[in-house]
Structure formats: C-alpha cells, structure tokens
Motif scaffolding. Structure first.
Motif, mmCIF file in Angstrom:
data_model
loop_
_atom_site.group_PDB
_atom_site.id
_atom_site.type_symbol
_atom_site.label_atom_id
_atom_site.label_comp_id
_atom_site.label_asym_id
_atom_site.label_seq_id
_atom_site.Cartn_x
_atom_site.Cartn_y
_atom_site.Cartn_z
ATOM 1 N N VAL A 126 0.876 -1.168 0.000
ATOM 2 C CA VAL A 126 0.000 0.000 0.000
ATOM 3 C C VAL A 126 0.911 1.215 0.000
ATOM 4 C CG1 VAL A 126 -1.845 1.261 1.154
ATOM 5 C CG2 VAL A 126 -1.762 -1.240 1.298
ATOM 6 N N ILE A 127 0.756 2.055 -1.024
ATOM 7 C CA ILE A 127 1.593 3.242 -1.171
ATOM 8 C C ILE A 127 0.760 4.481 -0.891
ATOM 9 C CG2 ILE A 127 2.964 4.613 -2.800
ATOM 10 C CD1 ILE A 127 3.651 2.027 -4.247
ATOM 11 N N ASP A 128 1.295 5.359 -0.067
ATOM 12 C CA ASP A 128 0.628 6.631 0.220
ATOM 13 C C ASP A 128 0.864 7.557 -0.961
ATOM 14 O OD1 ASP A 128 -0.683 8.713 1.404
ATOM 15 O OD2 ASP A 128 0.929 9.230 2.780
ATOM 16 N N ALA A 129 -0.073 7.529 -1.901
ATOM 17 C CA ALA A 129 0.050 8.301 -3.141
ATOM 18 C C ALA A 129 -1.338 8.747 -3.573
ATOM 19 C CB ALA A 129 0.692 7.440 -4.231
ATOM 20 N N PRO A 130 -1.436 9.869 -4.316
ATOM 21 C CA PRO A 130 -2.750 10.398 -4.673
ATOM 22 C C PRO A 130 -3.495 9.562 -5.699
ATOM 23 C CG PRO A 130 -1.014 11.709 -5.662
ATOM 24 C CD PRO A 130 -0.349 10.773 -4.703
ATOM 25 N N HIS A 131 -2.772 8.723 -6.466
ATOM 26 C CA HIS A 131 -3.424 7.896 -7.469
ATOM 27 C C HIS A 131 -2.509 6.724 -7.814
ATOM 28 C CE1 HIS A 131 -0.639 9.779 -10.292
ATOM 29 N NE2 HIS A 131 -1.051 10.952 -9.834
ATOM 30 N N ASP A 132 -3.046 5.760 -8.541
ATOM 31 C CA ASP A 132 -2.264 4.589 -8.919
ATOM 32 C C ASP A 132 -1.201 4.948 -9.947
ATOM 33 O OD1 ASP A 132 -3.769 3.005 -7.269
ATOM 34 O OD2 ASP A 132 -4.994 2.125 -8.866
ATOM 35 N N PRO A 133 -0.070 4.242 -9.940
ATOM 36 C CA PRO A 133 0.911 4.413 -11.008
ATOM 37 C C PRO A 133 0.356 3.863 -12.323
ATOM 38 C CG PRO A 133 1.513 2.565 -9.605
ATOM 39 C CD PRO A 133 0.350 3.239 -8.942
ATOM 40 N N GLU A 134 0.911 4.328 -13.434
ATOM 41 C CA GLU A 134 0.436 3.943 -14.755
ATOM 42 C C GLU A 134 1.188 2.710 -15.262
ATOM 43 O OE1 GLU A 134 -2.010 5.307 -16.417
ATOM 44 O OE2 GLU A 134 -2.388 6.891 -14.945
ATOM 45 N N PRO A 135 0.517 1.867 -16.070
ATOM 46 C CA PRO A 135 1.228 0.752 -16.718
ATOM 47 C C PRO A 135 2.455 1.248 -17.470
ATOM 48 C CG PRO A 135 -1.132 0.473 -17.000
ATOM 49 C CD PRO A 135 -0.931 1.836 -16.378
ATOM 50 N N GLY A 136 3.564 0.539 -17.312
ATOM 51 C CA GLY A 136 4.829 0.930 -17.923
ATOM 52 C C GLY A 136 5.712 1.749 -17.001
ATOM 53 N N GLN A 137 5.134 2.354 -15.968
ATOM 54 C CA GLN A 137 5.919 3.170 -15.042
ATOM 55 C C GLN A 137 6.773 2.276 -14.149
ATOM 56 O OE1 GLN A 137 3.504 5.776 -12.692
ATOM 57 N NE2 GLN A 137 5.219 7.035 -12.037
ATOM 58 N N GLU A 138 8.011 2.715 -13.880
ATOM 59 C CA GLU A 138 8.886 1.977 -12.973
ATOM 60 C C GLU A 138 8.931 2.676 -11.624
ATOM 61 O OE1 GLU A 138 12.719 1.082 -14.585
ATOM 62 O OE2 GLU A 138 11.882 -0.342 -16.046
ATOM 63 N N LEU A 139 8.870 1.885 -10.578
ATOM 64 C CA LEU A 139 8.910 2.381 -9.209
ATOM 65 C C LEU A 139 10.184 1.877 -8.548
ATOM 66 C CD1 LEU A 139 5.247 1.457 -8.138
ATOM 67 C CD2 LEU A 139 6.038 3.489 -9.381
ATOM 68 N N ARG A 140 10.975 2.806 -8.028
ATOM 69 C CA ARG A 140 12.184 2.421 -7.307
ATOM 70 C C ARG A 140 11.937 2.588 -5.814
ATOM 71 N NH1 ARG A 140 17.438 1.382 -8.213
ATOM 72 N NH2 ARG A 140 17.212 1.794 -10.446
ATOM 73 N N LEU A 141 12.147 1.488 -5.083
ATOM 74 C CA LEU A 141 11.969 1.469 -3.629
ATOM 75 C C LEU A 141 13.268 0.957 -3.030
ATOM 76 C CD1 LEU A 141 9.302 -0.073 -5.136
ATOM 77 C CD2 LEU A 141 8.302 0.585 -2.963
ATOM 78 N N GLY A 142 14.122 1.881 -2.612
ATOM 79 C CA GLY A 142 15.457 1.466 -2.199
ATOM 80 C C GLY A 142 16.193 0.902 -3.400
ATOM 81 N N ASP A 143 16.706 -0.340 -3.265
ATOM 82 C CA ASP A 143 17.394 -0.952 -4.398
ATOM 83 C C ASP A 143 16.477 -1.836 -5.224
ATOM 84 O OD1 ASP A 143 17.106 -2.774 -2.390
ATOM 85 O OD2 ASP A 143 19.161 -3.525 -2.427
#
Length: 282
Positions: free
Chosen positions: A197-214
């Motif tokens: 669960v990410i505290d964000a205003p909306h969902d990320p889009e298909p194709g988007q990359e999310l970096r969480l630490g490494d």
C-alpha cells in the motif's frame, strides 16, 4: 515519486506491506520484505489442491473455498528455506504435514492437500459477482452468479499461485476516491489483498517503474477484481456495496483483453531488493 499538496511537495511512501503465503488464506503484516525476481519472498508459494478434481483452492468461489479466509499463516524466512505454519481452528500445524492436510480438509469440508508445486494446468473455480459489470469481457458468455473453472495464467508465468502479476499494489488515493464514490465510506486496503500500500494520490500507470530502495518494480496492468473484496475477511464484515461501486465506476480496458472492473495495479520485478515500511517510492 512525489506529488504536490498545495505548495508543499509530499513524498510517496510505503505504508503497508503484506504477503499471503497460502493462496486465499489470511496474510501476514510485515515491517520489511525481500523482493525476489518473482515477487515478495514467500508470497503465495503454497496452495490447497482439491484431491477430487485437482483444482487450486481460491476464495473466488466462496461456497467451495470461502473458509480459507479464516486460516491464519505465519512464515519463518530467516534462512535459505521458508517454513510455513498454518493456524486452523485454534491449532498450529506445519505446512506439508499430513496433520495440516487433515486439519484443512476438515475445516473446508472437502479433501485437500497442500502444495508448493504449481500444476502445469493450474485451474481454479470462481463464482462471478451478481453485477454484470463485474464480469470481464474475456469470460465470453459467462453470467453473473455463474460458477466457472478458469486457468491461472500468472501461476505458470511466475511459478507461484498468483492470478496475474508478481506484486499487487494499491494506493491510499485510490482507496479514498473509492470511499467517496461509496457515499463517504471507509474502504480498507485489506479487502483487496495487496502486497504494497503506497501513500500516493493515485495509482501508477502501466509501464511506469517504481524504485523502492534498491528494488525496482515495473507496473504492468490494472488489477481485475473478483468477488473477494466483498467477502468477510481479516476482521472485515461482508460488504457487497464494494463490488457494486467497482462495477459502476471501475470498468476499464485491460491490456487488449477487453474491459473489466479493476482496482489497484500489478507489477513485475525488474530488480530484486529489500522493502521496508516508510520507504520512499521514486
């Protein structure tokens, strides 16, 4: 990733981590988790297999498998191997034992065995929600309330008992909007059984990359929903109004397959790593 709230930049962070070692059983709330190439370590690595027809146990058919949602799980993964303990009707038993199989069979009222091996023709039963808007286009002429047997495409691809993607994500912003569309109701993330669960205003889009630490995740597609979010689970009462809202407001195209009621997103693992609560998402 970051968003603006007024004139202030707000960093997006991980506010919940969960894994579900046994498909359709209760999950574990985690402070940290290792992300492997095919998902969170230990996530959906076990399933109940019906001894009569070989199908995979899933609460998508609540009449047959709904009581799986009452089964607790705890996993020790501090070594090279993971060890799963089931908590069934007040008894704790090691997964893979004859005693665990017997306890689950008694609890579910049907003969089952626990397995970590995904069958080559993995299939599951599902009962379609009563709203026509919840029936995915790719299910052809299926009708609301009908029970069907479908292949689990994601299980073959990932090697775990997942329906589509390796990691399932929901956001606080999407949950808030769903609540507004349900006349101000508070909708718990747990209804959707996410990994993050990410505290964000909306969902990320298909194709988007999310970096969480490494760790790096790539969003693949929105998550088609089934009957499970409306069921009683993890201390939450049954609420079919959730399904009605999804059918009315969240029916969208999915990866060229047609339209379906979706909530949340699936992601693949681009780079393994370690996730922690409070981690910034970039």
């Amino acid at each position: 990733m970051s968003g603006r709230r007024g004139s202030m930049i707000v960093m997006q962070t991980v506010v919940a981590l969960r894994r579900y070692p046994l498909k359709s059983a209760r999950g574990e709330v985690l402070d940290a988790a290792d992300v492997e190439p095919n998902g969170l370590r230990g996530d959906r690595t076990w399933a109940c297999i019906d001894r009569l027809d070989g199908t995979v146990g899933s609460a998508k058919d609540p009449r047959r498998w709904g009581r799986l949602l009452d089964v607790g799980t705890s996993m020790r993964d501090d070594g090279p191997e993971t060890a799963l303990t089931l908590h069934v009707d007040g008894t704790s038993l090691p997964a893979g034992s004859a005693a665990a199989d017997a306890a689950l069979s008694h609890h579910l009222g049907r003969p089952v065995r626990l397995s970590r091996d995904v069958p080559p023709d993995a299939r599951l039963h599902r009962t379609l929600p009563d709203d026509i808007g919840m029936v995915p286009d790719w299910m052809g002429g299926a009708r609301p309330g009908q029970e069907t047997i479908t292949a689990i495409a994601g299980a073959r691809q990932v090697g775990r008992f997942v329906d589509f993607g390796a990691v399932h994500i929901v956001t606080t912003g999407a949950l808030s909007l769903l609540g507004q569309r349900m006349a101000g109701a508070s909708v718990a993330a747990a209804r959707f059984r996410p990994n993050l669960v990410i505290d964000a205003p909306h969902d990320p889009e298909p194709g988007q990359e999310l970096r969480l630490g490494d760790a790096v995740l790539r969003v693949t597609l929105p998550t088609p929903r089934c009957v499970v979010p409306g069921l009683s689970q993890t201390g939450l009462p049954a609420d079919l109004s959730v399904l009605s809202a999804l059918a009315r407001h969240y029916r969208i195209p999915v990866a060229g397959l047609g339209r379906a009621a979706c909530f949340g997103t699936y992601a693949d693992v681009v780079q393994p790593g370690r996730l922690r609560l409070g981690q910034v998402v970039r």
